[in-house]
Design an enzyme around this catalytic site. Structure first.
Site, mmCIF file in Angstrom:
data_model
loop_
_atom_site.group_PDB
_atom_site.id
_atom_site.type_symbol
_atom_site.label_atom_id
_atom_site.label_comp_id
_atom_site.label_asym_id
_atom_site.label_seq_id
_atom_site.Cartn_x
_atom_site.Cartn_y
_atom_site.Cartn_z
ATOM 1 N N PRO A 9 0.856 -1.199 0.000
ATOM 2 C CA PRO A 9 0.000 0.000 0.000
ATOM 3 C C PRO A 9 0.886 1.241 0.000
ATOM 4 O O PRO A 9 1.828 1.319 0.785
ATOM 5 C CB PRO A 9 -0.762 -0.115 1.333
ATOM 6 C CG PRO A 9 0.056 -1.012 2.197
ATOM 7 C CD PRO A 9 0.829 -1.909 1.283
ATOM 8 N N CYS A 92 2.742 2.975 9.912
ATOM 9 C CA CYS A 92 3.043 4.316 9.392
ATOM 10 C C CYS A 92 3.438 5.242 10.541
ATOM 11 O O CYS A 92 2.696 5.362 11.525
ATOM 12 C CB CYS A 92 1.834 4.881 8.660
ATOM 13 S SG CYS A 92 2.130 6.551 8.060
ATOM 14 N N HIS A 163 7.313 -5.003 7.939
ATOM 15 C CA HIS A 163 8.348 -4.156 7.349
ATOM 16 C C HIS A 163 9.574 -4.312 8.255
ATOM 17 O O HIS A 163 9.511 -3.985 9.441
ATOM 18 C CB HIS A 163 7.838 -2.704 7.307
ATOM 19 C CG HIS A 163 8.769 -1.761 6.637
ATOM 20 N ND1 HIS A 163 8.430 -0.451 6.380
ATOM 21 C CD2 HIS A 163 10.027 -1.901 6.158
ATOM 22 C CE1 HIS A 163 9.431 0.168 5.778
ATOM 23 N NE2 HIS A 163 10.417 -0.697 5.637
ATOM 24 N N GLY A 204 10.287 -4.592 2.727
ATOM 25 C CA GLY A 204 11.350 -3.608 2.935
ATOM 26 C C GLY A 204 12.570 -3.870 2.077
ATOM 27 O O GLY A 204 13.257 -4.871 2.259
ATOM 28 N N GLY A 205 12.807 -2.961 1.098
ATOM 29 C CA GLY A 205 14.058 -2.994 0.337
ATOM 30 C C GLY A 205 14.209 -4.160 -0.628
ATOM 31 O O GLY A 205 15.331 -4.456 -1.053
#
Ligand SMILES: Cc1cc2nc3c(=O)[nH]c(=O)nc-3n(C[C@H](O)[C@H](O)[C@H](O)COP(=O)(O)O)c2cc1C
Length: 328
Positions: A9, A92, A163, A204-205
């Site tokens: 998202p 977030c 994450h 993540g990444g």
């Protein structure tokens, strides 16, 4: 529900037009909406905020909130709209999100989160999932994370997107929070090892199919954000290498189908730039990338861009295809 590969998202990115575009490249990935605050979903222009094309499925609605009544109401609304999953944002770190008490700051309140998840689960039949981080501020501790997951598991949640970096609730901007805290994949792997019954999706990444394959040895799935937004055709590599799909569309075929969608949407009142802004990366790493971007910025990015100009897109596309074939 297959969550081997999901597109993350992303606010201002993964709206319904972007998802339609991405779906032209990938049938097998799971798509997520931008985060929608509970209050917007309940009191806002629901049709505008939540509707999507059937072609986008399977699709999850991501929601931000911490009021269990609102969250359960939105879970039901999501189900009625035809979403395949509802996901709560627990990752977030932005100031605005903290002020409204949702996102990563909820990692501090496992009891509240499990109550919220429980009432969402009780109000709908679609899966309720959570997207979180490995920690926050000075808490980057496996036991803390694991207990947090177990609390949510007790509430009925079985799928977690993690994450692999912590969120800094103070001192870093949202952008810095996506880059500065160090990635710690091992911590995510350990959550899977300790809880084989949970579905753990690592995020993540991640930016290559080799990396995806490596993560899939330790986790149930991967979620990818920026690498796909910047280079959407990466999804075709994923279809080929991860899902063994033999027939994959060329960029020209994708542009052709998108043009049909554009024509249909423009007739319904959608602005050309609202769709075409997501396609900037279509030629990422290819000959013609600069021409493509220049064409879009000269013709397609203004608020009042004219659909007639979009018709020339295929000329640019065909020239690019020829140029890239010559070097093969
Ligand atoms: C522009 C942008 C907007 C984002 N918006 C959201 C969001 O609405 N909800 C959310 O859970 N994460 C959001 N994220 C975080 C991504 O979902 C993802 O966790 C993060 O980018 C790390 O994955 P990546 O390294 O593959 O990009 C956003 C990230 C970016 C770059």
């Amino acid at each position: 529900m297959k969550r081997t590969v999901s597109v993350a998202p992303m606010m201002d990115c993964t709206d319904r037009h972007d998802r339609y575009f991405l779906r032209l490249m990938s049938k097998n990935s799971m798509l997520y909406s931008e985060m929608v605050a509970t209050k917007s979903a309940i009191h806002g222009d629901r049709k505008k905020i939540l509707s999507f094309s059937p072609e986008e499925k399977p699709i999850a609605l991501q929601v931000g909130g911490s009021d269990k009544n609102e969250l359960s109401e939105v879970a039901k609304i999501a189900e009625d709209f035809g979403y395949d999953e509802i996901n709560i944002n627990l990752g977030c770190p932005s100031k605005k999100v903290q002020k409204n008490k949702f996102g990563a700051c909820l990692m501090k309140e496992p009891d509240l989160v499990s109550e919220c998840i429980n009432s969402m689960i009780n109000s709908c039949k679609i899966p309720v999932t959570a997207k979180t981080r490995i920690g926050f501020d000075d808490v980057e501790d496996f036991d803390y994370l694991n207990n947090f997951l177990l609390k949510m598991k007790d509430a009925g949640c079985k799928t977690f997107i993690i994450h692999a970096r912590k969120a800094m609730l103070k001192g870093l901007s949202p952008k810095q929070n996506l880059n500065i805290p160090k990635l710690n994949y091992e911590m995510v792997y350990k959550t899977k090892k300790e809880n084989p019954d949970l579905e753990i999706i690592i995020n993540g990444g991640i930016s290559s199919t080799q990396e995806i394959k490596k993560h899939l040895e330790k986790c149930n799935g991967v979620m990818i954000g920026r690498a796909i937004y910047q280079n959407p055709y990466f999804l075709v590599d994923i279809e080929r290498e991860i899902f063994n799909v033999k027939n994959h569309p060329t960029r020209e075929e994708i542009a052709e189908k998108l043009l049909q969608y554009l024509e249909k949407e423009v007739k319904l009142g959608t602005k050309v730039n609202h769709i075409m802004r997501h396609t900037v990366g279509l030629y990422h790493g290819q000959i013609g990338s600069k021409n493509w971007k220049r064409y879009l910025s000269d013709n397609m990015m203004a608020r009042d861009s004219d659909f007639q100009k979009a018709k020339h897109i295929m000329t640019i596309v065909q020239n690019n295809e020829k140029a890239n074939q010559t070097i093969l």
